[in-house]
Design a protein around this motif. Structure first.
Motif, PDB file in Angstrom:
ATOM      1  N   LEU A   1      43.669  33.826  44.531  1.00  0.00           N
ATOM      2  CA  LEU A   1      43.145  32.684  43.787  1.00  0.00           C
ATOM      3  C   LEU A   1      41.846  32.147  44.357  1.00  0.00           C
ATOM      4  O   LEU A   1      41.248  31.246  43.785  1.00  0.00           O
TER       5      LEU A   1
ATOM      6  N   ILE B   1      38.861  33.397  44.798  1.00  0.00           N
ATOM      7  CA  ILE B   1      37.605  33.692  44.119  1.00  0.00           C
ATOM      8  C   ILE B   1      37.813  33.400  42.642  1.00  0.00           C
ATOM      9  O   ILE B   1      38.824  33.785  42.076  1.00  0.00           O
ATOM     10  N   PRO B   2      36.877  32.697  42.001  1.00  0.00           N
ATOM     11  CA  PRO B   2      37.061  32.378  40.591  1.00  0.00           C
ATOM     12  C   PRO B   2      37.376  33.637  39.783  1.00  0.00           C
ATOM     13  O   PRO B   2      36.716  34.666  39.953  1.00  0.00           O
ATOM     14  N   PRO B   3      38.394  33.571  38.917  1.00  0.00           N
ATOM     15  CA  PRO B   3      38.935  34.766  38.291  1.00  0.00           C
ATOM     16  C   PRO B   3      37.906  35.671  37.608  1.00  0.00           C
ATOM     17  O   PRO B   3      37.873  36.874  37.865  1.00  0.00           O
ATOM     18  N   LEU B   4      37.078  35.093  36.759  1.00  0.00           N
ATOM     19  CA  LEU B   4      36.194  35.973  35.992  1.00  0.00           C
ATOM     20  C   LEU B   4      35.224  36.703  36.898  1.00  0.00           C
ATOM     21  O   LEU B   4      34.897  37.876  36.683  1.00  0.00           O
ATOM     22  N   ILE B   5      34.777  36.016  37.938  1.00  0.00           N
ATOM     23  CA  ILE B   5      33.832  36.644  38.855  1.00  0.00           C
ATOM     24  C   ILE B   5      34.501  37.771  39.613  1.00  0.00           C
ATOM     25  O   ILE B   5      33.982  38.893  39.710  1.00  0.00           O
TER      26      ILE B   5
ATOM     27  N   ILE C   1      34.908  40.659  37.195  1.00  0.00           N
ATOM     28  CA  ILE C   1      33.721  41.475  36.924  1.00  0.00           C
ATOM     29  C   ILE C   1      33.385  42.326  38.136  1.00  0.00           C
ATOM     30  O   ILE C   1      33.080  43.525  38.018  1.00  0.00           O
ATOM     31  N   SER C   2      33.507  41.719  39.329  1.00  0.00           N
ATOM     32  CA  SER C   2      33.225  42.498  40.526  1.00  0.00           C
ATOM     33  C   SER C   2      34.170  43.687  40.629  1.00  0.00           C
ATOM     34  O   SER C   2      33.756  44.808  40.927  1.00  0.00           O
ATOM     35  N   LEU C   3      35.459  43.430  40.375  1.00  0.00           N
ATOM     36  CA  LEU C   3      36.446  44.511  40.492  1.00  0.00           C
ATOM     37  C   LEU C   3      36.145  45.627  39.507  1.00  0.00           C
ATOM     38  O   LEU C   3      36.197  46.812  39.847  1.00  0.00           O
TER      39      LEU C   3
ATOM     40  N   ILE D   1      42.770  36.361  25.821  1.00  0.00           N
ATOM     41  CA  ILE D   1      41.483  35.645  25.817  1.00  0.00           C
ATOM     42  C   ILE D   1      40.536  36.259  26.847  1.00  0.00           C
ATOM     43  O   ILE D   1      39.358  36.518  26.562  1.00  0.00           O
TER      44      ILE D   1
ATOM     45  N   ALA E   1      36.896  37.930  26.450  1.00  0.00           N
ATOM     46  CA  ALA E   1      35.669  37.520  27.132  1.00  0.00           C
ATOM     47  C   ALA E   1      35.003  38.710  27.800  1.00  0.00           C
ATOM     48  O   ALA E   1      33.791  38.898  27.721  1.00  0.00           O
TER      49      ALA E   1
ATOM     50  N   LEU F   1      31.362  40.516  26.932  1.00  0.00           N
ATOM     51  CA  LEU F   1      30.278  40.822  27.853  1.00  0.00           C
ATOM     52  C   LEU F   1      29.979  42.316  27.899  1.00  0.00           C
ATOM     53  O   LEU F   1      29.114  42.752  28.649  1.00  0.00           O
TER      54      LEU F   1
END
Ligand code: SF4
Lengths: 560, 376, 294
Positions: C131, C133-137, C140-142, C225, C229, C233
């Motif tokens: 938790l 690291i902000p989830p979306l970031i 995307i990194s993963l 959702i 998102a 992207l």
């Protein structure tokens, strides 16, 4: 009050339950030590009833829980029938539990709301029967296979403890290297793809394991990784049931790792990512299933099975989504049919076994329920919340009695009940004691409750005993100031007696974080003297069998 | 005063550590982060218990280390040769090797991590060769629109959620309650990028034409960022749509939480007491019921910063705002790992600090918890 | 001194304010919508849907019509069939991701809540690390780290979604397990000699399961959702596989001329998520009012 010393322990007789110098400390949320029980000693002879009385917060429930070892006490000795409970390991303790039962304060909360009365009362039987039948079934299986596994496991159990982790590590490394080999991957894939569509996942799993075994390296590691832990576990855990379950688990874990690396490196298109997710799920399913399958079923087991069956179905559906258009319908209906039969077989087996067990337990359940005065007709299939507190407490008593215990600890069994019901439950406990030859430890916060049923009463204050004695002496000639206050607090049916003049215990119970020095009762004691804060009173005998821990007990010169 | 006397040692110690930290991190954007940290610490020390606040702040250090390690290892194991990306296809083997050496890419992983951390601690996030700019400067520049967006959305969400939640909790079970609840459930189901497009469609580009009837308006600008310097009203006008599209789903979450807590609070006896004293409903709701009902809301508001950050990235993408989101995306698509790892680190750090802040706030608001932590 | 007389709030008042026990028409509407969507998604190949990748010349940006029920997209593909095939992606990711998270997060939460102490602390730390690291970031990194060339994007998506859903599910299960472990029937089960595993799976799990199920529906909705998102992207499953998010993104340039290209997939996503949330909510309500009686 609150004395030390074990003078009141009866060494010459052989007590059934003997607690000596029991200490229970907790860590509070802030890291400070709560001294819930400090140096508690008592003994209970066979067939005797001990009444344990004290205010709420004095540590009597903690004592009860320490006696049944959950949680284990910080220090001290608890002997049940000569067996030192504090030294038993978890498994040995578990096996001792049937003779040491407990009845709880809140009758509703001590019954699982989701189970029927039949299952609640029969659960102790299920627990022990399942282990027995499990052990029997596995034992015959061992005989058939010429004790091969047992031999292997006993032989390898020591080296396996060292080798098994190594084996697992090597297995993972092997899988990584194997997975990076393109050519072999294609072979794996072709094996896995075709039969899976028709036969369903158990077969797929076996195929995967076989495929692993087919490769020479794989076979070696399969042996090391699966059979050696087998040895480890069967050496460690007493029950064979668990061993087989865990072996299944290990095998599935192995498959998870294997499939993970396989799919990781090979899959590209839509059909393949689907299958990879599905395969991972399938082995997860198998892991749980293999654990469940080797236990005898019960209600909860079968509902878990239903969930798993649904999952398996969902998995297949999503696998089929990934297939090409025209084969989809055919594959779907075929696999659904195969699954249906499979599930039906599993479900039938579970249902049968469950029904058998229920049937076997039924006379027992009826016997105890009748013994505790419950209407058996119509109550077996009902849930706990449909009963009143008194009835629920009867059910709790029935559950405690079904295993034929020797000692029953009653943790304030009547304080949550209506006054009118209290007497009934107390009488019931007396009757049960006579009928089953029980030894009772009866905890209450009120001296009146234990007066008539106890052979011996101990008064407890802030984790220590103040006074022990037979009820006749203790109630007529209380020695400890605290006991006297408690007895004065009992409402009397005497119209001359003005209840408002009854002596009140002043002040609040001191914090068990920092108990008072010397006598723990000194902050509230009416007789307190200078000596009380410096010296801890020791147990002394004031009459035959009547002990008190106070520097200035009632009969001493000072009070005359 | 007694409090100060009892905890003077802890306060001095905390202050000292924070000042040292601040001195170390004296470059933006880390100076803000640690400035914020000091505020959080001071706040925590004031409202709760200095000892507890100090413990919380210290326990952030390992967390931040883990974050930095995760970020660094993720970014440094991304495939693709950064030197090649910088030099372009025409690079020779020697020049690549030389650049790698220059950038330190030939060193072992842990050395690189150590070097990077050493730089980060003094506020140097490295230089992006592709954007030709100091990463710390780039982040400071681009974080402004993002923070503005997040702040406006949070404010909007609270402004929408609190009255709606209170009203519907108060009217629990009635038709009004159901209408509000279902509407909010609907907003919960609209992803923010969809909401952004729908808002743009109906409020900015003129909407749809059905059977010759125009439904929709051209009230608001659809994209472009206007800084505050260029005029407040213009700025807010441009930020309204992005903030609104980001705020609604959060507002729905907040509202539902507040509603259920409100229902619970209104059942408590002290509300009856207030009522029997003859207080007006509005006063009871705002003065008596709101505070005990808002505890969970505050924790969740802290946690929601995580999804706000994610949502902000997407909203920036839709509305072409030059925020951290577009900074990260540019970095990702141009394979500029230095920039990306710097930005991710800063955002994660901010996130953690905000979480801690909301925890302390929660503690301050709920006297029961405070009591517990003191007993502890 | 004036003594205040308090009005005693009776139980009946609360009972009437609680919603009635039936699930209601909306609930069944939501269930049937999901059922129809799932059915279409599974049997999309057999049902008479057009090829989702086929472009129909001259139908670019056409609105809904008789042969193309939801209209055509920017290059003339049938939106209806693309929505249906997009549902495959969304549903598979959501369902499989949630199931994996359910198994792992559920067992972690159960163990942490039951054993407490050291086990709890260790497992909670494990859950919390996902938790920080902000989830979306993180997401995307993963994605970029694990699968830069989009070769096995679906696998990675499921993997990362499962990873991100473990912590919330684990927390819910842990909190619930803790609450139920306080009950004396758990101690009673230990007293009769049941093993820890038996206590967890037979005594506690059946009580935790209802809230777990309704919560996992909500997790599923969230995953849909987030997948949208990510697809928006351009980081989800690569084209030509249709996904809702990607369709929405592709419709953006035509928003003023042909808004249906964006709105149709957006609507289907909205309805799916709404249904899931609604069902989850209703179930939770029902279980809660039931638990209050127990
Ligand atoms: S008289 Fe002294 S020793 Fe006896 S109970 Fe009172 S304080 Fe304790």
């Amino acid at each position: 009050m609150a004395g030390s010393g074990n003078l009141h322990l009866r060494e010459q007789e052989k007590p059934l339950l003997r607690v000596e110098d029991l200490v229970v400390n907790f860590l509070s949320a802030g890291g400070e030590t709560v001294q819930a029980v400090s140096g508690f000693s008592i003994d209970v002879l066979e067939g005797e009833t001990l009444g344990l009385v004290g205010e709420s917060g004095c540590g009597k429930s903690t004592t009860a829980r320490a006696i049944i070892q959950s949680p284990k006490p910080t220090a001290g000795s608890i002997q049940l029938d000569g067996v030192e409970l504090t030294e038993l390991d978890d498994e040995e303790m578990r096996r001792t539990r049937p003779i040491l039962q407990m009845i709880f304060q809140d009758p509703i909360s001590s019954l699982n709301p989701r189970r029927t009365i039949r299952d609640v009362v029969a659960e102790p039987l299920y627990v022990w029967w399942e282990e027995e039948t499990g052990r029997l079934a596995i034992a015959s299986w061992f005989e058939k296979t010429g004790n091969l596994f047992q031999k292997i496991s006993s032989k390898f159990s020591r080296p396996a403890r060292i080798l098994a982790p190594l084996a697992w590590l090597s297995l993972i490394f092997w899988l990584v290297s194997e997975a990076s080999d393109e050519r072999s991957l294609e072979t794996w894939l072709s094996w896995l793809k075709t039969p899976a569509q028709f036969i369903g996942f158990p077969v797929l799993f076996i195929l995967a394991a076989m495929a692993a075994a087919l490769s020479v390296v794989g076979a070696v590691w399969l042996v090391l990784a699966v059979i050696l832990p087998f040895g480890v576990i069967s050496g460690k855990f007493g029950s064979v049931t668990n061993t087989v379950g865990l072996t299944g688990l290990f095998t599935s874990l192995f498959a998870v790792v294997f499939l993970f690396f396989r799919t990781w490196s090979s899959l590209g298109g839509v059909a393949h990512w689907l299958s990879s997710g599905i395969l991972l799920l399938a082995v997860g399913f198998l892991a749980v299933w293999s654990l469940l399958a080797c236990r005898e079923p019960s209600r909860a087991g079968s509902s878990a099975l239903a969930v798993l069956v649904f999952m398996l179905f969902a998995i297949q559906v999503f696998y089929i989504v990934g297939l090409d258009g025209n084969t989809k319908l055919a594959v779907f209906s075929l696999s659904a049919a195969v699954d249906g039969i499979l599930y039906w077989l599993i479900a039938r087996r579970y249902k049968l076994a469950r029904a058998q067990m229920r049937q076997r337990a039924e006379p027992e359940v009826k016997r105890v329920l009748e013994a505790v005065g419950m209407e058996v007709e119509g109550s077996l299939e009902r849930k706990p919340h449909e009963f009143s507190g008194g009835q629920a407490q009867r059910i709790s008593i029935a559950r405690a009695l079904i295993l034929n215990p020797k000692v029953v600890i009653c943790d304030e069994p009547v304080s949550a009940l209506d006054v009118s019901v209290q007497a009934q439950i107390l009488n019931l406990l007396e009757d049960m004691k006579a009928a089953y030859g029980l030894t009772l430890v009866f905890i209450a916060h009120d001296l009146a409750v234990v007066k008539n049923i106890s052979d011996r009463v101990a008064v407890m204050y802030l984790g220590k005993i103040c006074e022990v004695g037979p009820p006749e002496l203790l109630y007529s000639a209380p020695q400890h100031p605290y006991t006297r206050l408690l007895i004065d607090a009992i409402p009397r049916p005497d119209p001359e007696f003005d209840q408002r003049n009854a002596v009140r215990i002043e002040g609040e119970l001191p914090s068990p974080l920092a108990p008072p020095s010397g006598c723990r009762f000194r902050t509230r004691c009416p007789n307190v003297q200078a000596k009380c804060s410096t010296e801890e009173p020791q147990m002394k005998e004031v009459a035959s069998g009547h002990y008190v821990a106070c520097h200035y007990p009632a009969d001493s010169e000072l009070n005359q | 005063m007694k409090f100060l006397k009892r905890n003077i040692g802890r306060i001095v110690l905390t202050g000292l550590v924070l000042v040292i930290l601040f001195a170390w991190f004296a470059r933006p954007p880390f100076s803000w982060t640690f400035g914020l940290l000091i505020l959080v610490g001071a706040f925590g020390a004031l409202v709760t218990d200095a000892n507890y606040a100090a413990r919380r702040i210290f326990s952030l250090i390992p967390v931040l280390l883990i974050v930095s390690f995760v970020v660094f290892s993720l970014m440094s194991s991304l495939p693709g040769d950064p030197a090649l990306t910088i030099l372009g296809a025409g690079a020779t083997a020697e020049s690549i090797a030389q650049l790698n050496q220059e950038l330190g890419f030939d060193q072992p992983f842990f050395n690189r991590y150590g070097n990077w951390m050493g730089d980060v601690i003094v506020g140097d996030l490295g230089t992006s060769r592709i954007l030709r700019e100091d990463v710390a400067d780039g982040i400071s520049r681009s974080i402004t629109p993002t923070l503005q967006l997040m702040a406006y959305s949070l404010i909007l969400a609270v402004l929408i959620a609190v009255p709606a939640g209170m009203y519907s909790g108060y009217k629990n079970g009635t038709r009004q309650d159901r209408i509000i609840s279902y509407t909010m459930l609907g907003f919960l189901a609209i992803p923010n990028f969809v909401l952004a497009l729908v808002l743009v469609l109906f409020l900015a580009v003129g909407g749809v034409t059905i059977f010759g009837v125009d439904i929709g308006f051209r009230w608001l600008p659809a994209a472009r960022y206007v800084p505050i310097g260029a005029g407040w009203s213009d700025h807010l006008k441009h930020m309204l749509l992005p903030s609104l599209s980001l705020a609604m789903s959060q507002a729905a979450v907040f509202m539902r939480l507040l509603r259920s807590d409100m229902i619970g609070t209104l059942r408590l006896p002290f509300i009856d007491l207030a009522r029997s004293k003859g207080l007006k409903t509005g006063r009871i709701l705002f003065r008596h019921a709101l505070r005990p009902s808002s505890f969970t809301l505050i924790t969740v508001m802290g946690l929601s910063v995580g999804s706000l950050i994610g949502g902000a990235l997407i909203t920036e993408y839709v509305f072409t705002l030059p925020g951290v989101g577009s900074y990260i995306f540019t970095g990702i698509f141009k394979r500029d790992f230095v920039a990306v790892q710097g930005a991710v680190l800063v955002i994660s750090t901010l996130f953690i600090v905000v979480l801690t802040f909301s925890d302390l706030l929660y503690l301050a608001l709920d006297p029961r918890l405070k009591h517990q932590s003191e007993a502890a | 001194m004036i003594k205040l007389k308090l009005r005693k709030r009776t139980r009946e008042v609360d009972e009437t304010s609680r919603t009635n026990n039936s699930l209601g028409l909306m609930f069944w509407a939501a269930v049937s919508f999901l059922a129809v969507l799932t059915f279409c998604a599974i049997f999309a190949d057999i049902l008479p849907f057009k090829n989702p990748t086929q472009t129909f010349k001259g139908f670019n940006k056409n609105g809904p019509s008789g042969s193309f029920l939801l209209g055509n997209d920017g290059v003339g593909r049938d939106i209806l069939s693309r929505v249906v095939y997009g549902a495959q992606t969304s549903l598979v990711i959501a369902v499989v991701g949630t199931s994996i998270a359910l198994i792992i997060g559920g067992s972690i939460g159960l163990a942490a809540g039951y054993y407490r102490g050291k086990v709890d602390r260790l497992l909670t730390i494990m859950l919390n690390t996902t938790l920080i690291i902000p989830p979306l970031i993180l997401f995307i990194s993963l994605i970029l780290f694990l699968d830069p060339a989009a070769e096995r994007r679906m696998f990675i998506l499921i993997f990362t979604f499962a990873l991100l859903s473990i912590a919330p599910i684990g927390r819910v299960v842990r909190a619930n397990t803790m609450a139920w472990s306080e009950r004396e029937f758990v101690l009673a089960a230990q007293t009769i000699g049941a093993r820890n595993g038996r206590v967890m799976f037979r005594e506690i799990l059946p009580n935790v399961a209802p809230s777990l199920i309704s919560y996992s529906l909500i997790v599923m909705a969230t995953l849909i959702i987030v997948e949208g998102a990510v697809a928006f992207l351009g980081l989800s499953v690569p084209s030509p596989t249709p996904t809702w998010g990607d369709m929405i993104n592709k419709g953006r340039p035509h928003l003023d001329v042909a808004p249906h290209i964006t709105l149709m997939p957006a609507l289907s996503m909205f309805l799916t998520v709404l249904s899931l949330n609604f069902i989850g909510d209703k179930l939770q309500e029902k279980f809660e009012s039931k638990a209050a009686i127990l």
